[in-house]
Motif scaffolding. Structure first.
Motif, PDB file in Angstrom:
ATOM      1  N   HIS A  59     -11.617 -18.835  60.280  1.00 26.71           N
ATOM      2  CA  HIS A  59     -12.895 -19.610  60.448  1.00 26.71           C
ATOM      3  C   HIS A  59     -13.381 -19.942  58.861  1.00 26.71           C
ATOM      4  N   GLY A  60     -12.556 -19.245  58.025  1.00 19.27           N
ATOM      5  CA  GLY A  60     -13.170 -19.744  56.543  1.00 19.27           C
ATOM      6  C   GLY A  60     -12.157 -19.254  55.464  1.00 19.27           C
ATOM      7  N   VAL A  61     -11.653 -19.965  54.647  1.00 16.52           N
ATOM      8  CA  VAL A  61     -10.920 -19.944  53.517  1.00 16.52           C
ATOM      9  C   VAL A  61     -11.500 -19.645  52.440  1.00 16.52           C
ATOM     10  N   ILE A  62     -11.119 -18.603  51.597  1.00 17.78           N
ATOM     11  CA  ILE A  62     -11.795 -18.232  50.291  1.00 17.78           C
ATOM     12  C   ILE A  62     -10.724 -18.226  48.982  1.00 17.78           C
ATOM     13  N   ASN A  63     -10.884 -18.865  48.038  1.00 18.89           N
ATOM     14  CA  ASN A  63      -9.715 -19.078  47.056  1.00 18.89           C
ATOM     15  C   ASN A  63     -10.223 -18.317  45.858  1.00 18.89           C
ATOM     16  N   LEU A  64      -9.821 -17.104  45.371  1.00 20.87           N
ATOM     17  CA  LEU A  64     -10.228 -16.494  44.448  1.00 20.87           C
ATOM     18  C   LEU A  64      -9.054 -16.323  43.435  1.00 20.87           C
ATOM     19  N   ALA A  65      -7.929 -17.064  43.712  1.00 15.05           N
ATOM     20  CA  ALA A  65      -6.905 -16.713  42.772  1.00 15.05           C
ATOM     21  C   ALA A  65      -6.983 -17.490  41.232  1.00 15.05           C
ATOM     22  N   GLY A  66      -6.079 -16.691  40.561  1.00 15.95           N
ATOM     23  CA  GLY A  66      -6.188 -17.295  38.976  1.00 15.95           C
ATOM     24  C   GLY A  66      -5.732 -16.303  38.197  1.00 15.95           C
ATOM     25  N   ASP A  67      -4.583 -16.844  37.203  1.00 21.62           N
ATOM     26  CA  ASP A  67      -4.479 -16.076  35.986  1.00 21.62           C
ATOM     27  C   ASP A  67      -5.495 -15.692  35.104  1.00 21.62           C
ATOM     28  N   SER A  68      -5.670 -14.278  34.642  1.00 18.35           N
ATOM     29  CA  SER A  68      -6.899 -14.028  33.934  1.00 18.35           C
ATOM     30  C   SER A  68      -6.818 -14.924  32.686  1.00 18.35           C
ATOM     31  N   LYS A  77       0.441 -19.588  27.799  1.00 14.70           N
ATOM     32  CA  LYS A  77      -0.840 -18.800  28.469  1.00 14.70           C
ATOM     33  C   LYS A  77      -1.887 -19.919  29.245  1.00 14.70           C
ATOM     34  N   LYS A  78      -2.046 -21.059  28.461  1.00 13.25           N
ATOM     35  CA  LYS A  78      -2.768 -22.249  29.059  1.00 13.25           C
ATOM     36  C   LYS A  78      -2.404 -22.627  30.088  1.00 13.25           C
ATOM     37  N   ALA A  79      -0.826 -23.072  30.151  1.00 13.92           N
ATOM     38  CA  ALA A  79      -0.282 -23.408  31.275  1.00 13.92           C
ATOM     39  C   ALA A  79      -0.471 -22.635  32.520  1.00 13.92           C
ATOM     40  N   ALA A  80      -0.451 -21.304  32.324  1.00 11.06           N
ATOM     41  CA  ALA A  80      -0.331 -20.191  33.248  1.00 11.06           C
ATOM     42  C   ALA A  80      -1.983 -20.432  33.834  1.00 11.06           C
ATOM     43  N   ILE A  81      -2.989 -20.428  32.928  1.00 10.06           N
ATOM     44  CA  ILE A  81      -4.437 -20.495  33.292  1.00 10.06           C
ATOM     45  C   ILE A  81      -4.642 -21.442  34.220  1.00 10.06           C
ATOM     46  N   ARG A  82      -4.171 -22.863  33.773  1.00 14.21           N
ATOM     47  CA  ARG A  82      -4.130 -24.195  34.619  1.00 14.21           C
ATOM     48  C   ARG A  82      -3.354 -23.942  35.930  1.00 14.21           C
ATOM     49  N   ASN A  83      -2.018 -23.833  35.934  1.00 14.12           N
ATOM     50  CA  ASN A  83      -1.292 -24.141  37.036  1.00 14.12           C
ATOM     51  C   ASN A  83      -1.368 -22.770  38.074  1.00 14.12           C
ATOM     52  N   SER A  84      -1.894 -21.692  37.740  1.00 15.42           N
ATOM     53  CA  SER A  84      -2.119 -20.786  38.654  1.00 15.42           C
ATOM     54  C   SER A  84      -3.277 -21.187  39.525  1.00 15.42           C
ATOM     55  N   ARG A  85      -4.260 -21.887  39.048  1.00 17.82           N
ATOM     56  CA  ARG A  85      -5.469 -22.340  39.773  1.00 17.82           C
ATOM     57  C   ARG A  85      -5.092 -23.562  40.541  1.00 17.82           C
ATOM     58  N   ILE A  86      -4.635 -24.513  40.024  1.00 14.87           N
ATOM     59  CA  ILE A  86      -4.256 -25.948  40.535  1.00 14.87           C
ATOM     60  C   ILE A  86      -3.237 -25.628  41.711  1.00 14.87           C
ATOM     61  N   GLU A  87      -2.072 -25.036  41.260  1.00  9.41           N
ATOM     62  CA  GLU A  87      -1.132 -24.862  42.582  1.00  9.41           C
ATOM     63  C   GLU A  87      -1.352 -24.112  43.609  1.00  9.41           C
ATOM     64  N   ALA A 136     -13.134 -26.416  30.249  1.00 10.26           N
ATOM     65  CA  ALA A 136     -14.033 -27.533  31.233  1.00 10.26           C
ATOM     66  C   ALA A 136     -13.079 -28.134  31.895  1.00 10.26           C
ATOM     67  N   GLY A 137     -12.073 -28.508  31.299  1.00  7.41           N
ATOM     68  CA  GLY A 137     -11.101 -29.548  31.681  1.00  7.41           C
ATOM     69  C   GLY A 137     -10.278 -29.124  32.790  1.00  7.41           C
ATOM     70  N   VAL A 138      -9.778 -27.659  32.746  1.00  8.52           N
ATOM     71  CA  VAL A 138      -9.269 -26.943  33.837  1.00  8.52           C
ATOM     72  C   VAL A 138     -10.250 -26.971  34.996  1.00  8.52           C
ATOM     73  N   VAL A 139     -11.073 -26.499  34.924  1.00  4.27           N
ATOM     74  CA  VAL A 139     -12.224 -26.206  35.805  1.00  4.27           C
ATOM     75  C   VAL A 139     -12.578 -27.592  36.811  1.00  4.27           C
ATOM     76  N   ALA A 140     -12.637 -28.765  35.858  1.00  2.00           N
ATOM     77  CA  ALA A 140     -12.783 -30.042  36.490  1.00  2.00           C
ATOM     78  C   ALA A 140     -11.723 -30.379  37.549  1.00  2.00           C
ATOM     79  N   GLU A 141     -10.479 -29.947  36.918  1.00  2.00           N
ATOM     80  CA  GLU A 141      -9.382 -30.322  37.778  1.00  2.00           C
ATOM     81  C   GLU A 141      -9.195 -29.485  38.836  1.00  2.00           C
ATOM     82  N   TRP A 142      -9.675 -28.084  38.771  1.00  2.50           N
ATOM     83  CA  TRP A 142      -9.634 -27.195  39.788  1.00  2.50           C
ATOM     84  C   TRP A 142     -10.468 -27.696  40.935  1.00  2.50           C
ATOM     85  N   GLU A 143     -11.520 -28.033  40.495  1.00  7.45           N
ATOM     86  CA  GLU A 143     -12.691 -28.446  41.752  1.00  7.45           C
ATOM     87  C   GLU A 143     -12.112 -29.766  42.312  1.00  7.45           C
TER      88      GLU A 143
END
Length: 299
Positions: A59-68, A77-87, A136-143
Motif C-alpha cells: 500500500h505504501g513505500v517508504i525510502n529511508l536508506a542512505g549512507d551516514s 565518502k562523498k560518492a557513498a553519500i550520493r550513490n547510496s541515496r540515488i541508487e 544541496a546538490g545531492v538532495v536535489a538529485e535525490w528528490e
C-alpha cells in the motif's frame, strides 16, 4: 496495510516500524542481509533481490536508506553519500514498475540541506531553488530521482528532515561535550538549527501516508528553529551543565573538514505544509523535546 521500507533498521526506520506495527500494519523491510534479522508476525526482512511478484499488495513505500553523513567527506565518502541515496531510490522505482498494482504513496527521505545555508533567509516548501553546496546538490538529485514515481501515478512525498533529536543520531554527539563540562556554542553560534523530535518525524511520515493532500516536498522540522548558541544553552540547562566553552569554527573545520558545514552553518526551515494541513506537533518547543528524551532514558 502492507508497507515496504528501506532503512528500516536505522534510527528513523526502527521508530517508524514500531509505530506502524503497533497500529496493526505489516512492514516489509528491505535489507542487504535479511538473514541477520528475525521476522515477527508483523515484520518481514527481505532481500533487495526478492522477486516483486512474490510480495503481497504493497500500500505504501517508504525510502529511508542512505549512507551516514557523519565522517570526513573524502572523495570516497562523498560518492557513498550520493550513490547510496540515488541508487536505492532508483531501485525502488524499478520495483514499483514491476508491481501488478501500484502503491498509493511513495515517501522518499530527503533533507533540509536542499536549501543550502543562510543566517537570514526563511525557507519553506515554497522555496524551489536548491542551495549551491555539495549536500544541496545531492538532495536535489535525490528528490528528482524520487519524482519518477509521480510519472507512474503514485502520490510522491519528499520528507526533508531537519536535525532529528532522539536517543540516536546527532544529539548524543552534541550532548557529549556538554556533559563533560566542555560545551558551548560552535563558531559564532548564530547559525540556525532546524530540529525535530523523533516522535514528530514518525508522526509526520504517518500523516503523509494517510493524508492524500500531502505531496511534493514536506519539511520535517519543528515550527521553532533555534540558533546554535540558544540550542546549546537550552541543552546545557536540561543536562544541568554549564555552556561557557565555545568551539571555534576553524577547529571544527580542521578536524572534520567539509562535513563541518552541518554544524558551523545552518538554515531556518519552517514546516509550513505540515502546519497548513493540520499536523499537531507533539514537541513544538525545544526544551520540552530535550526533557522528554532525557526522561525516556531514565525510564
Amino acid at each position: 496495510m502492507n508497507y515496504l521500507i528501506t532503512g528500516g533498521t536505522g534510527f528513523v526506520g526502527k521508530h517508524l516500524t514500531v509505530a506502524l506495527t503497533a497500529q496493526g500494519h505489516h512492514v516489509y523491510i528491505l535489507t542487504r542481509a535479511p538473514e541477520r534479522h528475525t521476522n515477527t508476525t508483523r515484520t518481514s526482512f527481505i532481500s533487495y533481490e526478492q522477486p516483486v511478484e512474490e510480495l503481497p499488495l504493497i500500500h505504501g513505500v517508504i525510502n529511508l536508506a542512505g549512507d551516514s553523513l557523519f565522517g570526513y567527506w573524502s572523495k570516497k565518502k562523498k560518492a557513498a553519500i550520493r550513490n547510496s541515496r540515488i541508487e536505492t531510490t532508483q531501485q525502488l522505482i524499478e520495483m514499483m514498475k514491476q508491481m501488478q498494482e501500484l502503491p498509493a504513496v511513495f515517501i522518499s527521505g530527503s533533507a533540509v540541506g536542499f536549501y543550502g545555508t543562510s543566517e537570514d533567509s526563511i525557507f519553506t516548501e515554497q522555496t524551489t531553488k536548491a542551495g549551491g553546496d555539495f549536500l544541496a546538490g545531492v538532495v536535489a538529485e535525490w528528490e528528482q530521482t524520487a519524482k519518477q514515481a509521480e510519472d507512474l501515478g503514485v502520490r510522491t512525498v519528499c520528507t526533508r528532515f531537519g536535525v532529528i533529536l532522539g536517543d540516536e543520531g546527532a544529539l548524543p554527539l552534541m550532548k557529549l561535550p556538554v556533559k563533560l563540562f566542555a560545551g558551548g556554542k560552535i563558531g559564532s553560534g548564530q547559525q540556525w538549527m532546524s530540529w525535530v523530535h523523533i516522535e514528530d518525524v514518525v508522526g509526520i511520515i504517518q500523516f503523509c501516508l494517510s493524508n492524500k493532500q500531502m505531496s511534493g516536498p514536506v519539511n520535517v522540522t519543528a515550527p521553532n528553529p533555534k540558533r546554535n548558541k540558544d540550542f546549546i544553552s537550552i541543552l546545557a540547562r536540561v543536562l544541568r551543565r554549564p555552556d561557557w566553552i565555545p568551539t571555534p569554527a576553524l577547529a571544527v573545520r580542521t578536524v572534520i573538514g567539509e562535513m563541518s558545514i552541518l554544524v558551523t552553518h545552518g538554515q531556518y526551515v519552517l514546516p509550513k505544509k505540515a502546519e497548513d494541513h493540520g499536523y499537531p506537533f507533539a514537541f513544538p518547543q525545544l526544551e520540552a523535546a530535550l526533557r522528554k528524551i532525557e526522561q525516556s532514558k531514565i525510564g
